[in-house]
Each structure stands twice: as structure tokens, then as C-alpha cells.
Design an enzyme around this catalytic site. Sequence first.
Site, PDB file in Angstrom:
ATOM      1  N   ASP A   1       5.219  15.375  -5.157  1.00 44.30           N
ATOM      2  CA  ASP A   1       5.714  14.068  -5.616  1.00 44.30           C
ATOM      3  C   ASP A   1       5.032  13.705  -6.937  1.00 44.30           C
ATOM      4  O   ASP A   1       3.830  13.906  -7.113  1.00 44.30           O
ATOM      5  CB  ASP A   1       5.403  13.005  -4.548  1.00 44.30           C
ATOM      6  N   LYS A   2       5.836  13.109  -7.811  1.00 39.83           N
ATOM      7  CA  LYS A   2       5.334  12.717  -9.135  1.00 39.83           C
ATOM      8  C   LYS A   2       4.468  11.464  -9.066  1.00 39.83           C
ATOM      9  O   LYS A   2       3.739  11.164 -10.000  1.00 39.83           O
ATOM     10  CB  LYS A   2       6.560  12.468 -10.027  1.00 39.83           C
TER      11      LYS A   2
ATOM     12  N   THR B   1      23.562  10.497  -1.437  1.00 37.92           N
ATOM     13  CA  THR B   1      23.828   9.140  -0.967  1.00 37.92           C
ATOM     14  C   THR B   1      25.322   8.911  -0.779  1.00 37.92           C
ATOM     15  O   THR B   1      26.144   9.593  -1.407  1.00 37.92           O
ATOM     16  CB  THR B   1      23.271   8.126  -1.995  1.00 37.92           C
ATOM     17  N   ASP B   2      25.662   7.934   0.047  1.00 34.61           N
ATOM     18  CA  ASP B   2      27.083   7.575   0.182  1.00 34.61           C
ATOM     19  C   ASP B   2      27.602   6.903  -1.091  1.00 34.61           C
ATOM     20  O   ASP B   2      28.810   6.785  -1.292  1.00 34.61           O
ATOM     21  CB  ASP B   2      27.327   6.691   1.418  1.00 34.61           C
ATOM     22  N   GLU B   3      26.672   6.489  -1.976  1.00 38.12           N
ATOM     23  CA  GLU B   3      27.109   5.783  -3.186  1.00 38.12           C
ATOM     24  C   GLU B   3      27.877   6.696  -4.144  1.00 38.12           C
ATOM     25  O   GLU B   3      28.585   6.203  -5.023  1.00 38.12           O
ATOM     26  CB  GLU B   3      25.909   5.146  -3.892  1.00 38.12           C
TER      27      GLU B   3
ATOM     28  N   TYR C   1      22.814   5.178 -11.350  1.00 42.82           N
ATOM     29  CA  TYR C   1      22.120   5.852 -10.244  1.00 42.82           C
ATOM     30  C   TYR C   1      23.058   6.794  -9.502  1.00 42.82           C
ATOM     31  O   TYR C   1      22.777   7.987  -9.348  1.00 42.82           O
ATOM     32  CB  TYR C   1      21.543   4.809  -9.272  1.00 42.82           C
TER      33      TYR C   1
ATOM     34  N   LYS D   1      23.095  10.957  -9.128  1.00 41.29           N
ATOM     35  CA  LYS D   1      23.035  11.682  -7.843  1.00 41.29           C
ATOM     36  C   LYS D   1      24.250  12.604  -7.711  1.00 41.29           C
ATOM     37  O   LYS D   1      24.149  13.738  -7.231  1.00 41.29           O
ATOM     38  CB  LYS D   1      22.983  10.702  -6.667  1.00 41.29           C
TER      39      LYS D   1
ATOM     40  N   ASN E   1      22.604   3.347   3.527  1.00 43.37           N
ATOM     41  CA  ASN E   1      21.432   2.525   3.184  1.00 43.37           C
ATOM     42  C   ASN E   1      20.362   2.603   4.268  1.00 43.37           C
ATOM     43  O   ASN E   1      20.615   2.233   5.413  1.00 43.37           O
ATOM     44  CB  ASN E   1      21.853   1.054   3.076  1.00 43.37           C
TER      45      ASN E   1
ATOM     46  N   ASP F   1      26.651 -11.771  -9.508  1.00 44.91           N
ATOM     47  CA  ASP F   1      26.725 -10.445  -8.884  1.00 44.91           C
ATOM     48  C   ASP F   1      26.225  -9.367  -9.846  1.00 44.91           C
ATOM     49  O   ASP F   1      26.239  -9.543 -11.064  1.00 44.91           O
ATOM     50  CB  ASP F   1      28.177 -10.157  -8.465  1.00 44.91           C
TER      51      ASP F   1
ATOM     52  N   PRO G   1      26.607  -6.068 -12.004  1.00 47.03           N
ATOM     53  CA  PRO G   1      27.802  -5.465 -12.608  1.00 47.03           C
ATOM     54  C   PRO G   1      28.160  -4.152 -11.901  1.00 47.03           C
ATOM     55  O   PRO G   1      27.272  -3.365 -11.564  1.00 47.03           O
ATOM     56  CB  PRO G   1      27.368  -5.204 -14.060  1.00 47.03           C
TER      57      PRO G   1
HETATM   58  P1  NAD Z   1      11.982   6.094  -3.141  1.00 47.03           P
HETATM   59  O1  NAD Z   1      12.318   5.510  -4.481  1.00 47.03           O
HETATM   60  O2  NAD Z   1      11.326   5.251  -2.120  1.00 47.03           O
HETATM   61  O3  NAD Z   1      11.035   7.382  -3.338  1.00 47.03           O
HETATM   62  C1  NAD Z   1      11.326   8.368  -4.278  1.00 47.03           C
HETATM   63  C2  NAD Z   1      10.110   9.268  -4.377  1.00 47.03           C
HETATM   64  O4  NAD Z   1      10.427  10.319  -5.301  1.00 47.03           O
HETATM   65  C3  NAD Z   1       8.865   8.557  -4.924  1.00 47.03           C
HETATM   66  O5  NAD Z   1       7.739   8.878  -4.142  1.00 47.03           O
HETATM   67  C4  NAD Z   1       8.722   9.108  -6.342  1.00 47.03           C
HETATM   68  O6  NAD Z   1       7.375   9.175  -6.785  1.00 47.03           O
HETATM   69  C5  NAD Z   1       9.349  10.473  -6.201  1.00 47.03           C
HETATM   70  N1  NAD Z   1       9.888  10.970  -7.460  1.00 47.03           N
HETATM   71  C6  NAD Z   1      10.737  10.332  -8.314  1.00 47.03           C
HETATM   72  N2  NAD Z   1      11.004  11.115  -9.372  1.00 47.03           N
HETATM   73  C7  NAD Z   1      10.313  12.277  -9.176  1.00 47.03           C
HETATM   74  C8  NAD Z   1      10.189  13.467  -9.908  1.00 47.03           C
HETATM   75  N3  NAD Z   1      10.800  13.627 -11.081  1.00 47.03           N
HETATM   76  N4  NAD Z   1       9.415  14.460  -9.405  1.00 47.03           N
HETATM   77  C9  NAD Z   1       8.772  14.313  -8.219  1.00 47.03           C
HETATM   78  N5  NAD Z   1       8.829  13.178  -7.486  1.00 47.03           N
HETATM   79  C10 NAD Z   1       9.603  12.176  -7.972  1.00 47.03           C
HETATM   80  O7  NAD Z   1      13.330   6.732  -2.614  1.00 47.03           O
HETATM   81  P2  NAD Z   1      13.927   6.785  -1.144  1.00 47.03           P
HETATM   82  O8  NAD Z   1      14.613   5.523  -0.868  1.00 47.03           O
HETATM   83  O9  NAD Z   1      12.905   7.290  -0.215  1.00 47.03           O
HETATM   84  O10 NAD Z   1      15.032   7.902  -1.364  1.00 47.03           O
HETATM   85  C11 NAD Z   1      14.729   9.292  -1.206  1.00 47.03           C
HETATM   86  C12 NAD Z   1      15.979  10.105  -1.439  1.00 47.03           C
HETATM   87  O11 NAD Z   1      17.000   9.676  -0.567  1.00 47.03           O
HETATM   88  C13 NAD Z   1      16.553   9.995  -2.847  1.00 47.03           C
HETATM   89  O12 NAD Z   1      17.043  11.255  -3.233  1.00 47.03           O
HETATM   90  C14 NAD Z   1      17.696   9.011  -2.689  1.00 47.03           C
HETATM   91  O13 NAD Z   1      18.692   9.213  -3.664  1.00 47.03           O
HETATM   92  C15 NAD Z   1      18.169   9.358  -1.299  1.00 47.03           C
HETATM   93  N6  NAD Z   1      18.832   8.267  -0.555  1.00 47.03           N
HETATM   94  C16 NAD Z   1      18.191   7.073  -0.376  1.00 47.03           C
HETATM   95  C17 NAD Z   1      18.825   6.083   0.378  1.00 47.03           C
HETATM   96  C18 NAD Z   1      18.149   4.756   0.679  1.00 47.03           C
HETATM   97  O14 NAD Z   1      18.777   3.898   1.292  1.00 47.03           O
HETATM   98  N7  NAD Z   1      16.895   4.548   0.311  1.00 47.03           N
HETATM   99  C19 NAD Z   1      20.089   6.300   0.907  1.00 47.03           C
HETATM  100  C20 NAD Z   1      20.709   7.539   0.681  1.00 47.03           C
HETATM  101  C21 NAD Z   1      20.057   8.512  -0.037  1.00 47.03           C
END
Ligand code: NAD
Length: 350
Positions: free
Chosen positions: A32-33, A132-134, A157, A161, A186, A288, A290
Site C-alpha cells: 500500500d502506498k 465497482t458497480d459505478e 472515478y 476504474k 457501496n 447535488d 454534478p
Molecule cells: P480506500 O480509499 O479506503 O483505500 C484505498 C487504499 O489504496 C488506501 O490504503 C491507499 O493508500 C491505497 N492506494 C491508493 N493508491 C495506491 C497506489 N497507487 N499504490 C498503492 N496503494 C494505493 O478504498 P476502499 O473503499 O477500501 O476501496 C478499495 C477498492 O474497492 C478500490 O479498488 C475501489 O475502487 C473498490 N470498491 C470500493 C467500494 C466502496 O464502497 N468503498 C465499492 C466497490 C469497489
Amino acid sequence: MKIIVTGGAGFIGSAVCRHLVGDRGDTVLNFDKLTYASNLASVAPVADSPLYSFRQGDVADAGALGAAFEDFQPDAVIHMAAETHVDRSIDSPRPFVDSNILGVYNLLETVRAYLRGRPVRAASFRLLCLSTDEVFGSLGPEGLFDETSPYKPSSPYSASKAAGDHLARAWAGTFGLPLMIANTSNNYGPYQFPEKLIPLMILHALEGRPLPVYGKGDQVRDWLFVEDHARALALVLERGKIGETYLIGGRGERTNLQVVTGICDILDEMVPRPGGGSRRDLISYVADRPGHDVRYAIDVSKIERELGWTPQTSFEEGLRRTVRWYIEREDWWRPLHNRYAGERLGRAAE
Ligand code: NAD
């Protein structure tokens, strides 16, 4: 299994690390970054396990990711690292292109290089990318997304994805990478960064601050409890069919206004408002977002039928558990809340 989890210090990633290491006994490298959205305190429950290790790195950095693969020798990857907040993607899209598109490209090339010349490993390797479903855009009042739904993203976003998913499928088709994709709805639950709807509203309501609801609050989302999601991902990784897509949802469709009023009512019951009265009075309607999609909803029948997974946590139960957790875990959210105090994001398009 030895699994690299990218983005394992984020909300869903940390739930996946806790589940894989704590419940299943898998060996995990969390890569993780450590962006603003991460929090290593979220993996504290497994951080001392000999099965768990952490390495700070950017998925878009070929050297760092390649070294992690060579050192750890994974059997599988769950790719979750991403920039994830729609409002931030409106204000500043570039990090979304870097992490969500170039990051996926780099991951795919790294997996390709890692499996080249290793036929035994390649025969059993598994790459699960979380989407994601988005990416499917918005639904009308009826219907559900399923595995055949066309992509029609509407925010920077979701477009980033979608682009990552297209690259992953192209690399699977062209170079034979053993890919599975999960499109999920979500998520909510403990350890979620307090810029997302549910924790934001809980903390504002606890502090007696206005509860900003976009538009009329009639956008519908399907809510999935994060621990149910972590179980689903582990199951897909273990038993899913290479080349397949799985949609994962919570059978929990609610309007945003229903979510916010639900939080107010639970909080009023658990921590009555000083001076009495309902926290629903704090709701204020704001312009809202955009391009705000109206409705997302998921048909979960494929993963239920093929892998025997089903969401176990009703929205009512999950919301109560989440509110209770934020009440009890100020030690976790207070430092984040001091960094991000809940100001409105996503206004750059106005
Ligand atoms: P989050 O924002 O809570 O966490 C993202 C993590 O990724 C962070 O720890 C961040 O440090 C790390 N990160 C970001 N860019 C990075 C990079 N370049 N290299 C290494 N690490 C990096 O996100 P989340 O809500 O836990 O979502 C996780 C995944 O699930 C994502 O791919 C997101 O698109 C997908 N997702 C999320 C949801 C939701 O409701 N939260 C729903 C569907 C899909």
C-alpha cells in the site's frame, strides 16, 4: 495461500487482510502506498501475526511492485489499491488516472513478468481485481446490474476504474493472465475513512453539525457490509472461475435520505442528543453532485448460485454495528477527523 493484497491499508483492503490472516490463516503481504485514505491502525488486529507483512509502495511503480513479487513469491493477488472518492476525482482527476489506470497497467505487466518462465506457478496463479458497480453508470427506477451489463461510467472515478477493467480483460485475453473481476456495490462498516457518506454522517451527527444531503437525497445505492464483502472476495479468489466476473451486493437498496435518517434514529437511541430532540433536525439539503448517478442495484444471483455466498448482514443490523463501532472507536477516527474535518469536496465542476 500466499496473497499480495494491494491497498490493504484502506477500508475494504484492511477488512480483507483481517479476514484472510485472522479468520482463514492465509499468508498476506499488504502492499500500500499509504495515501490520505489509508490507516495502518485498521490492520492492527493482525499486524503482529507471523502470517502478515506490510510493504509501503505505489502500484504504479514498476520497480517497487516487481520487487514485492520476487521477494514474497505470491500464489495470488487481490488488487484493491485505488483512489476511490468520487468527489475528489472531480476536484483532482490526475491521481485517479495514475493509480487506477497506470497502476493496473503496471500490475498486469508485473504479473506477466512474474509468471513468464514459471509454468507451474502460472497454472495455479489467481489475480482478482476489485471493481465497482459505478462502471455501469446509472439505472432507472427498475432493473439490476448483472455480469452482462455494459460499461457507461459517468465520473472521473468510475471512468478510471472502467479503464483499469478494460486493460485487465485485454491482458487476460491477449497474454492469458488468470484474471477474475468483482464489481461490488457501496461498502460500509467499521474502519471507513470519514469522508464517505455513512461515517461522515455519523460523526457530524455525533457532533451536532449539519448533515449535508445531496439534492433531495433520493439517490439509491445498494449497501454491502464490508465483512460480508471480505468473505465474498476470499471465496472468489479460492473458488471463482478464471476469466469470470462476479457482481457482489448486499441486497440492501436504500435512498441516501433513508441512510441518513436511519443513522439519526440509531444515534438518538444509543446516545440521546444533549437537550433532547431528533438528530433528523440536522439534515440540510445541498446542491447535488454534478453527474450524480440516480440508482445502482446489483443482481447477486451468480455468486450465490455458483459459489454459495450470500450477504449475511441486513442493512439494519450492519448500520447498528457501524454506528456502535464509531461511538466506541474515537481513538481510530479522531486523528483522521483532525486531518479531514468534513468540508464539502467535489465542487470543481461548478
Ligand atoms: P480506500 O480509499 O479506503 O483505500 C484505498 C487504499 O489504496 C488506501 O490504503 C491507499 O493508500 C491505497 N492506494 C491508493 N493508491 C495506491 C497506489 N497507487 N499504490 C498503492 N496503494 C494505493 O478504498 P476502499 O473503499 O477500501 O476501496 C478499495 C477498492 O474497492 C478500490 O479498488 C475501489 O475502487 C473498490 N470498491 C470500493 C467500494 C466502496 O464502497 N468503498 C465499492 C466497490 C469497489
